[in-house]
Design an enzyme around this catalytic site. Structure first.
Site, PDB file in Angstrom:
ATOM      1  CG  ASP A 101      27.340  17.062 -17.321  1.00 27.86           C
ATOM      2  OD1 ASP A 101      27.807  16.846 -18.309  1.00 27.86           O
ATOM      3  OD2 ASP A 101      26.086  16.533 -17.030  1.00 27.86           O
ATOM      4  CG  ASP A 102      26.724  21.234 -13.890  1.00 33.51           C
ATOM      5  OD1 ASP A 102      26.268  21.152 -14.811  1.00 33.51           O
ATOM      6  OD2 ASP A 102      26.742  20.922 -12.747  1.00 33.51           O
ATOM      7  CG  HIS A 153      24.686  20.931 -18.853  1.00 33.00           C
ATOM      8  ND1 HIS A 153      24.046  19.818 -19.143  1.00 33.00           N
ATOM      9  CD2 HIS A 153      24.974  20.869 -17.554  1.00 33.00           C
ATOM     10  CE1 HIS A 153      23.726  19.176 -17.884  1.00 33.00           C
ATOM     11  NE2 HIS A 153      24.297  20.049 -16.932  1.00 33.00           N
ATOM     12  CG  HIS A 157      22.758  23.697 -14.421  1.00 35.49           C
ATOM     13  ND1 HIS A 157      22.217  23.275 -13.231  1.00 35.49           N
ATOM     14  CD2 HIS A 157      23.135  22.817 -15.246  1.00 35.49           C
ATOM     15  CE1 HIS A 157      22.501  21.962 -13.288  1.00 35.49           C
ATOM     16  NE2 HIS A 157      23.062  21.777 -14.604  1.00 35.49           N
ATOM     17  CG  HIS A 257      28.983  17.176 -12.034  1.00 30.71           C
ATOM     18  ND1 HIS A 257      28.951  16.005 -11.720  1.00 30.71           N
ATOM     19  CD2 HIS A 257      27.949  17.943 -12.659  1.00 30.71           C
ATOM     20  CE1 HIS A 257      27.428  15.667 -12.026  1.00 30.71           C
ATOM     21  NE2 HIS A 257      26.909  16.885 -12.722  1.00 30.71           N
TER      22      HIS A 257
END
Length: 297
Positions: A101-102, A153, A157, A257
């Site tokens: 993720d991210d 995602h 964010h 991550h």
């Protein structure tokens, strides 16, 4: 004469006592009211603070086959899944789906090199937090060209912004998906909600949001294993948590991550891969046919 004076003093004394009593009683009532207001205010503030802390833990809490630490609150943690596709793996197969993720960021190529070394494919749930414009497009293209899946995602964010409304979330989703389309020539139907599907930030709109996502044919994925990287796990502690949580599941969707503050994950990944292979797991690519782990439905 003295009797009359005493009587007069008595007549004056009684009203004074009554007046003092009334003043004391009034003061007590006023104090009690103010204290009650203060307590209510403190209680409300405490409730708000708890909700903020609970919701802002990052990709940190949700319940599945293992109490995998996640990014979300735990008020709706019963795991549910959509109908299993025809390619559902055997219950006896030990499978790991690597998810990151991210990212991406400038350090992502090192992660891709490690995955190439072990001939493992992963799903990247991407954002535009650390790269933009042509640099972001080029990095996404590289990820796709090396055989990995790319999923949304979030563009920003920014939890408060994207979960302000269903329309706000879908606008953010579409903006990230447009970048993915530019990089790969394809739109994605894969999503991981920032914070997980049951994050406290989407509580007010959750039912409507999940339905809107399903109506678009988008599949959202939570996880049932987490390496602990954003909670301070590093080195052997990160390796140990990952192995422990994956081994608690036959089919493990592993959350990790890929961002500047978790570059140390790259160092631990070879050991994690080798240990899980020794434990009898094989690595598969998470995609449209993967039965999704979902905290909320």
């Amino acid at each position: 004469m003295k009797k009359r004076s005493r009587k007069r003093q008595k007549n004056i004394f009684v009203p004074i006592v009554v007046l003092i009593f009334c003043c004391v009683f009034t003061a007590m009532v006023a104090y009690g009211w103010q204290s009650r207001k203060k307590n209510v205010k403190v209680a409300n503030s405490s409730s708000t603070a708890n909700e903020t802390v609970e919701s802002a833990q990052g990709e940190t809490s949700g319940e599945s086959e293992t109490q995998a630490v996640s990014e979300s609150e735990t008020d709706t943690t019963a795991e549910t899944t959509t109908a299993a596709p025809e390619t559902t793996p055997s219950p006896d197969d030990k499978i790991v789906y690597l998810t990151f993720d991210d990212g991406p960021w400038v350090g992502t190529p090192r992660l891709l090199d490690i995955l190439d070394q072990y001939n493992i494919k992963a799903c990247f749930f991407v954002t535009a937090q650390y790269m933009e414009n042509d640099a972001l497009v080029d990095m996404l293209k590289q990820i796709k060209d090396r055989g990995h899946n790319i999923a949304v995602h979030s563009l920003t964010h920014d939890y408060k912004k994207i979960y302000a409304s269903v329309d706000a979330f879908l606008a953010d989703y579409d903006a990230m998906d447009d970048i993915i389309l530019k990089a790969t020539g394809e739109r994605t139907k894969l999503l991981r909600f920032p914070g997980g599907s049951n994050t406290g930030y989407n509580k007010a709109i959750r039912t409507e949001l999940l339905q809107a996502v399903r109506d678009r044919g988008i599949i959202y994925f939570d996880w049932n294993s987490f390496d602990g990287d954003v909670e301070g796990k590093r080195g052997q502690a990160l390796i140990d948590q990952t192995i422990q949580q994956v081994n608690a599941n036959k089919h493990s969707t592993l959350l990790m991550h890929d961002m500047p503050s978790t570059a140390f994950v790259h160092d631990a990944l070879p050991t994690i891969i080798e240990q899980l292979k020794a434990d009898g797991y094989r690595f598969e690519l998470l995609g449209m046919d993967t039965p999704p782990k979902q905290f909320a439905k």
